[in-house]
Enzyme design. Structure first.
Site, mmCIF file in Angstrom:
data_model
loop_
_atom_site.group_PDB
_atom_site.id
_atom_site.type_symbol
_atom_site.label_atom_id
_atom_site.label_comp_id
_atom_site.label_asym_id
_atom_site.label_seq_id
_atom_site.Cartn_x
_atom_site.Cartn_y
_atom_site.Cartn_z
ATOM 1 N N GLY A 13 6.829 -2.568 -5.771
ATOM 2 C CA GLY A 13 6.748 -1.760 -4.562
ATOM 3 C C GLY A 13 5.831 -2.386 -3.534
ATOM 4 O O GLY A 13 5.993 -3.548 -3.187
ATOM 5 N N SER A 39 5.708 0.408 -11.169
ATOM 6 C CA SER A 39 4.897 1.173 -12.108
ATOM 7 C C SER A 39 3.574 1.534 -11.468
ATOM 8 O O SER A 39 2.907 0.690 -10.866
ATOM 9 C CB SER A 39 4.640 0.355 -13.386
ATOM 10 N N VAL A 47 -1.601 -6.393 0.917
ATOM 11 C CA VAL A 47 -1.219 -7.589 1.677
ATOM 12 C C VAL A 47 -1.479 -7.342 3.156
ATOM 13 O O VAL A 47 -0.617 -6.876 3.886
ATOM 14 C CB VAL A 47 0.266 -7.934 1.452
ATOM 15 N N ALA A 50 -3.612 -6.319 8.946
ATOM 16 C CA ALA A 50 -3.377 -6.725 10.331
ATOM 17 C C ALA A 50 -2.017 -7.398 10.406
ATOM 18 O O ALA A 50 -1.533 -7.978 9.436
ATOM 19 C CB ALA A 50 -4.468 -7.682 10.810
ATOM 20 N N LYS A 78 -3.688 -4.071 18.203
ATOM 21 C CA LYS A 78 -4.251 -5.414 18.055
ATOM 22 C C LYS A 78 -3.722 -6.314 19.161
ATOM 23 O O LYS A 78 -2.519 -6.549 19.262
ATOM 24 C CB LYS A 78 -3.886 -5.991 16.682
ATOM 25 N N VAL A 183 8.524 -3.396 -16.365
ATOM 26 C CA VAL A 183 9.557 -4.323 -16.825
ATOM 27 C C VAL A 183 9.006 -5.103 -18.012
ATOM 28 O O VAL A 183 8.016 -5.826 -17.893
ATOM 29 C CB VAL A 183 9.982 -5.289 -15.701
ATOM 30 N N LEU A 331 4.268 -11.994 -2.056
ATOM 31 C CA LEU A 331 3.401 -12.879 -2.832
ATOM 32 C C LEU A 331 4.162 -13.644 -3.910
ATOM 33 O O LEU A 331 3.720 -14.716 -4.337
ATOM 34 C CB LEU A 331 2.266 -12.065 -3.466
ATOM 35 N N ILE A 344 2.380 -10.146 6.189
ATOM 36 C CA ILE A 344 3.443 -9.149 6.356
ATOM 37 C C ILE A 344 4.623 -9.742 7.108
ATOM 38 O O ILE A 344 5.787 -9.437 6.804
ATOM 39 C CB ILE A 344 2.882 -7.897 7.055
#
Length: 496
Positions: A13, A39, A47, A50, A78, A183, A331, A344
């Protein structure tokens, strides 16, 4: 045999998983069924708090109301990042989302500025940048103007946990199914090697035609199951850890991020509506975790709201973010430190790229290869931009900074620096995420001033050049008088 992609399973997620789910479902609609498995036992890595301006495209595609988004994620606006102590201790510069001055068809504004600078007729390039002016005065407004010279591009600071929860709400409203579970096993097809199913703790099995790996640094599918390998870039970007802690908000909320160089790394300060986000990115070769936490706490300037939290990482990228019927996002696909708030955006661009190449009728090797090629270029371009900040430092207070100032750099970056230093030429290739104005600001801020400028900049007399610059500065400053303070804008716009 029917190779149509009908069922997508997303593993993990957080921002990566829920942004992937929301965009895929919004664009593909009933063509696909989307299930996300996560989970609550596994904490997500926050992450980035900004962003950069392209995030607005995601919100528009998803039909997100901006005022609601700001309320739900406790976001602020920003306009820029202020880099402090990066070139030398005590010196700073801004990397804004705007652009200085106004350019002609064949001659960019900075060439006029370089000529004026060499003649002693001008000072800072940033005087001609509306984003800079508004950031310095702590002001913000959504400008409605047809004059492109007065555009004020912006992004957001927000609470990463709240952002993930908000995207989950959007996704589930669109019809994404969430499954709670760990998993335990990834089942591969013995003949083709593609992922067939995921076996969860408790016995549940999730089958799918296509899988999105948003499992974070673990790379549960792309690395652990498929073993695509990893390009390690720590020789260029040696920071491998971050310590983060929230702190009480300041009375006045700045409309920009602060990136403050410290002896063995750098500190971020991100202003939100309800708190500040703080962190120290550092190299474990030069600083222990305890020393890093102590240094961060000593430099907060407001009371901490939690205990410091350490995150370990390795800078680099998955060699093939798309392998078979698996695409890694976030990631799991790679990591570049948050110096320019790109984490992001790299999630966003990966999903947008997948949507452009989505294999509805089956997976074709040529499409996979093109996706991976574009992903590699994007990561390398962002990597080079980050290296630029480190390589051009003139700090002499630690081995960390001295070694970075002497390191060899990629040829692609060396070529850009040479062109700019010699003639002020700004090179942007292959849809580079960072525009010419971004490269310009960081190269100038890190101490490079071009030796020469475009010949068109000589067409004006000294008097005409002085008038041109004065008029440009006046034009850029004109909207400021009508802009409210940042906090006043947020209060009025969100109904807070």
């Amino acid at each position: 045999m029917d190779n149509t992609i009908k069922k997508i399973v997303i593993v993990g997620g957080g921002t990566a998983g829920w942004m992937s789910a929301a965009l895929l479902k919004k664009v593909l609609g009933p063509v696909v069924q989307i299930t996300l498995v996560e989970s609550e036992q596994i904490a997500t890595v926050g992450v980035g708090e900004a962003s950069i301006p392209p995030i607005q495209h995601v919100n528009k595609v998803l039909g997100i109301d901006e005022a609601e988004f700001l309320r739900e994620t406790r976001a602020t606006m920003k306009l820029a990042i202020r880099f402090e102590n990066w070139y030398r201790d005590g010196e700073g510069y801004f990397h804004t989302f705007g652009a200085a001055g106004q350019s002609s068809a064949f001659c960019q504004f900075h060439h006029y500025w370089v000529r004026a600078r060499q003649a002693g007729l001008s000072e800072s390039l940033w005087h001609y940048d509306l984003n800079y002016r508004a950031a310095c005065e702590g002001r913000f407004a959504k400008l409605a103007t047809a004059d492109t010279r007065l555009e004020m591009p912006y992004a957001y600071h927000f609470d990463a946990g709240l952002y993930g929860a908000y995207l989950r709400k959007v996704s589930e409203a669109l019809g994404v199914e969430r499954v709670e579970g760990l998993v335990e096993k990834v089942q591969l097809n013995s003949d083709t090697g593609v992922v067939e199913s995921l076996h969860l703790a408790g016995g549940k099995c999730l089958e799918g035609d296509f899988f999105i790996d948003c499992s974070g640094f673990r790379g549960l599918l792309i690395q652990q199951a498929l073993g695509v390998g990893f390009d390690d870039w720590s020789h260029w970007l040696p920071c491998d850890r971050a310590v983060a802690v929230p702190s009480e908000r300041f009375v006045k909320t700045l409309p920009y991020t602060r990136a403050i160089a410290r002896p063995n790394g750098w500190q971020w300060r991100i202003p939100l509506q309800h708190r500040n986000g703080n962190g120290l990115v550092y190299s474990s070769r030069f600083l222990s975790d305890d020393e890093a936490a102590a240094q961060l706490l000593a430099n907060l300037e407001s009371e901490p709201l939690a205990e410091p939290r350490i995150t370990r990482f390795r800078t680099g990228r998955a060699r093939a973010p798309w392998r078979g019927n698996v695409v890694a996002v976030g990631l799991a696909s790679g990591f570049l430190e948050p110096l320019e708030s790109t984490s992001i955006h790299l999630i966003q661009s990966a999903i947008v790229r997948l949507l452009k190449y989505f294999p509805h009728g089956g997976i074709h090797p040529q499409v996979v290869a093109q996706y991976n090629h574009q992903s590699r270029l994007e990561y390398e371009q962002v990597r080079d931009f980050l290296i630029l900040h480190y390589r051009l430092n003139r700090r002499d207070d630690s081995d960390f900074w001295r070694q970075l100032a002497q390191m060899s750099i990629p040829h692609s970056l060396e070529h850009k620096l040479s062109l700019f230093a010699e003639q002020g030429v700004l090179l942007r290739e292959n849809n580079d995420l960072f525009a010419e104005s971004s490269w310009l600001q960081v190269m100038l801020g890190q101490g490079i001033e071009p030796a020469d400028y475009h010949p068109q900049a000589k067409a004006m007399s000294d008097g005409q050049l002085r008038d041109f610059l004065a008029h440009t500065e006046q034009m850029k400053m004109a909207p400021l008088a009508q802009m409210p303070e940042h906090d006043a804008f947020l209060h009025l716009y969100t109904g807070g």
